[in-house]
Design an enzyme around this catalytic site. Structure first.
Site, short mmCIF file in Angstrom:
data_model
loop_
_atom_site.label_atom_id
_atom_site.label_comp_id
_atom_site.label_asym_id
_atom_site.label_seq_id
_atom_site.Cartn_x
_atom_site.Cartn_y
_atom_site.Cartn_z
N GLY A 99 -16.92 -7.37 -1.88
CA GLY A 99 -16.51 -7.97 -3.14
C GLY A 99 -17.07 -7.32 -4.38
O GLY A 99 -16.87 -7.80 -5.48
N PRO A 132 -18.60 -3.51 1.83
CA PRO A 132 -17.79 -3.05 0.70
C PRO A 132 -16.53 -2.33 1.17
O PRO A 132 -16.58 -1.52 2.09
CB PRO A 132 -18.73 -2.05 -0.01
N GLY A 133 -15.41 -2.68 0.59
CA GLY A 133 -14.17 -1.96 0.88
C GLY A 133 -13.74 -1.25 -0.39
O GLY A 133 -13.80 -0.02 -0.52
N ARG A 134 -13.37 -2.07 -1.38
CA ARG A 134 -12.91 -1.54 -2.66
C ARG A 134 -13.91 -0.57 -3.28
O ARG A 134 -13.52 0.47 -3.82
CB ARG A 134 -12.72 -2.74 -3.61
N ARG A 190 -0.75 -5.11 -6.91
CA ARG A 190 -1.89 -5.82 -7.47
C ARG A 190 -1.66 -6.30 -8.90
O ARG A 190 -2.15 -7.34 -9.30
CB ARG A 190 -3.16 -4.97 -7.38
N CYS A 209 13.96 -4.04 -8.42
CA CYS A 209 14.82 -5.00 -9.10
C CYS A 209 14.06 -6.29 -9.35
O CYS A 209 14.31 -7.31 -8.71
CB CYS A 209 16.06 -5.26 -8.25
N GLU A 210 13.13 -6.22 -10.25
CA GLU A 210 12.32 -7.38 -10.57
C GLU A 210 11.59 -7.08 -11.87
O GLU A 210 10.96 -6.03 -12.00
CB GLU A 210 11.31 -7.60 -9.43
N TYR A 248 -6.44 -1.54 -1.49
CA TYR A 248 -5.43 -2.60 -1.53
C TYR A 248 -4.11 -2.19 -2.18
O TYR A 248 -3.37 -3.04 -2.66
CB TYR A 248 -6.00 -3.86 -2.20
N1 LLP Z 1 -15.61 -8.75 3.87
C1 LLP Z 1 -14.75 -9.78 4.00
C2 LLP Z 1 -15.05 -10.84 4.95
C3 LLP Z 1 -13.60 -9.82 3.21
O1 LLP Z 1 -12.77 -10.84 3.34
C4 LLP Z 1 -13.34 -8.78 2.31
C5 LLP Z 1 -12.13 -8.78 1.49
C6 LLP Z 1 -14.24 -7.72 2.22
C7 LLP Z 1 -15.38 -7.74 3.02
C8 LLP Z 1 -14.04 -6.55 1.31
O2 LLP Z 1 -14.00 -6.90 -0.03
P1 LLP Z 1 -14.01 -5.75 -1.15
O3 LLP Z 1 -15.38 -5.15 -1.16
O4 LLP Z 1 -12.98 -4.76 -0.80
O5 LLP Z 1 -13.67 -6.47 -2.41
N2 LLP Z 1 -6.11 -7.93 -1.91
C9 LLP Z 1 -7.17 -8.25 -2.85
C10 LLP Z 1 -8.50 -8.25 -2.19
C11 LLP Z 1 -8.60 -9.15 -0.99
C12 LLP Z 1 -9.94 -9.04 -0.34
C13 LLP Z 1 -9.99 -9.75 0.94
N3 LLP Z 1 -11.24 -9.69 1.59
C14 LLP Z 1 -7.11 -7.26 -4.00
O6 LLP Z 1 -6.25 -6.40 -3.99
O7 LLP Z 1 -7.91 -7.34 -4.92
#
Ligand code: LLP
Length: 463
Positions: free
Chosen positions: A278, A321-323, A360, A391-392, A421
């Site tokens: 997050g 961390p993903g994002r 997004r 088309c939106e 994402y």
């Molecule tokens: N761990 C868990 C349990 C999660 O549910 C998530 C994200 C992460 C880690 C990774 O979070 P990050 O570091 O990437 O923020 N589609 C949305 C984000 C959904 C995130 C869902 N869970 C967007 O595009 O902002």
């Protein structure tokens, strides 16, 4: 991330409409290193290069739209996170942000672990050689088939999300003659300050088991009593795109509070806590994300302090961390098509992609920036809205930004910070072909996810 409407600007200064934009940048050719991956630069001719390759060359070879992933940047971010947390903690990359077999190999080489949340992500991870013990399996509704597979291959942990799942995983593990390492995901009652749809730790949502009312304590009781489960810790994920560390601090404090309660009740010190992902990134120059070492220090300090106060040994910390790893590593390259000035409002710039490659903006009101990348320009800034070809009318890629007023069809523009994402949430709306992901490193470019073809679409449509 709210930005105030700012009616100043060299062009149409008296007529700029309300919007989420600040004053036009003084230099439209500048590339803010906060939002662009680290090998992005402009060459002497004014064209943008990434990994030493000019964007026009990438377009010739791979077409547009395309996600361009800067491999060196991705790897550097992995290393920064791994280094910041050190050998006594674990970094799990959240595969939902973007997953491909090449990315799994990079993660493996850089020493990261992987969080997956579906059978498909698990398949991708295993196929690319990620050792099962380095995989965490998430999800609020894992199917029995997914659980069986995860237990059979021996994933390092399954993160339990409900009372039913505690029983389900225990049952499967027992049937397979295994003892599965698990964590319990708790909701700590923190509502991270971000868009409502991506805030997950307040009580009124589908994930986790609430700390409030003693539900999480009951979940621990049940998990400890089941032979098929080895409870290794507590998990908390409080939301997405968070800049303020206060939410993580509250979360860490409450999770440690549960560890202390578990010790008092059961005489067991659970050895791990996972504080989720997050962490926010810069989508525009207005965003100021924290560096991994600052985050690691803040989290480490709070956990250590709380554990000392509770008389607990400090547990092993993990984060997901993903994002923050893949987000800034990629940009989306588009070709400009139709340009439509709306007098007194703004100029609509249509590109050859849109909400099918970046949902997004439409879904979360996300803000992005954009730059002309095929050439430099000294023309005055014009206020634009970058829109797709779908088309939106909500098909918006960049709601408010400035581009040079000599922008013309055929120019290449790029939207930075689209690594997370965007491809993973891409769709075939209007039978759009999902763009390729092109990895660039040291003057070499290669496709790691190819562009969809019309044959791909028809192959699924079995008549
Ligand atoms: N761990 C868990 C349990 C999660 O549910 C998530 C994200 C992460 C880690 C990774 O979070 P990050 O570091 O990437 O923020 N589609 C949305 C984000 C959904 C995130 C869902 N869970 C967007 O595009 O902002």
């Amino acid at each position: 991330m709210s930005r105030s409407a700012h009616p100043a600007g060299p062009r149409h200064a008296d007529v700029l409409p309300e919007g989420h934009y600040t004053a036009p940048p003084t230099d439209l050719n500048a590339l803010d290193s906060k939002v662009w991956s680290r090998t992005v630069a402009r060459n002497a001719d004014g064209a943008v290069t990434v990994g030493g390759i000019e964007v026009a060359r990438l377009t010739e070879e791979f077409g547009t739209p395309a996600y361009i992933l800067d491999e060196s940047d991705f790897r550097a971010r992995c290393r920064a996170w791994a280094h910041a947390f050190g050998p006594d903690a674990d970094v799990f990359y959240a595969g939902k942000a973007f997953l491909s077999r090449a990315v799994v190999r990079w993660l493996k080489e850089e020493g990261l672990n992987l969080d997956v949340c579906s059978g498909g992500e698990l398949t991708c991870a295993l196929d690319a050689g990620m050792p099962a013990e380095r995989i965490a399996f998430h999800g609020n509704n894992k199917t029995v088939a997914e659980i069986e597979r995860a237990v059979t291959v021996g994933v390092g942990r399954i993160v339990l999300d409900s009372f039913q799942e505690i029983a389900r995983v225990a049952h499967v593990a027992q049937r397979l003659g295994k003892r599965q390492r698990v964590q319990i995901r708790v909701t700590v009652g923190v509502e991270a300050h971000t868009h409502e749809f991506i805030a997950t730790a307040h009580e009124d949502q589908k994930f986790g088991i609430a700390l409030a009312g003693g539900e999480a304590a009951e979940a621990v009781r049940r998990a400890l009593a089941l032979d098929g489960l080895e409870l290794i810790g507590i998990h908390s994920h409080i939301g997405s795109q968070i800049f303020d560390m206060a939410g993580f601090e509250v979360s860490a404090r409450r999770v440690v509070g549960l560890l202390a309660a578990v010790r008092d009740e059961h005489g067991v010190e659970l050895p791990e806590i996972d504080l989720g992902g997050g962490l926010g990134i810069a989508y525009t120059s207005d965003d100021d994300p924290r560096e991994p070492h600052e985050i690691a220090k803040a989290l480490g300090d709070i956990v250590t302090r709380e554990c000392e106060a509770a008389g607990l040994a400090t547990p092993r910390i993990s984060v997901e961390p993903g994002r923050a790893i893949v987000g800034p590593s990629a940009f989306t390259l588009y070709e400009v098509g139709t340009i439509k000035p709306l007098e007194g409002l703004r100029t609509y710039v249509s590109v050859d992609g849109g909400m099918s490659d970046n949902i997004r903006t439409a879904l979360y009101d996300a803000e992005y920036s954009v730059a002309l990348v095929s050439r430099a320009s000294d023309a005055e800034p014009m206020l634009v809205r970058v829109v797709g070809k779908h088309c939106e009318s909500g098909d918006i890629v960049v709601r408010d930004a400035f581009l040079p007023s000599d922008l013309a069809p055929g120019d290449l523009i790029a939207v930075p910070a689209t690594g997370a994402y965007c491809r993973s949430m891409a769709s075939n709306y209007n039978h759009a072909l999902r763009p390729p992901v092109v990895a660039v490193r040291d003057g070499q470019a290669r496709v790691i996810v190819r562009r969809e073809t019309e044959e791909d679409l028809l192959r699924l449509d079995v008549g």
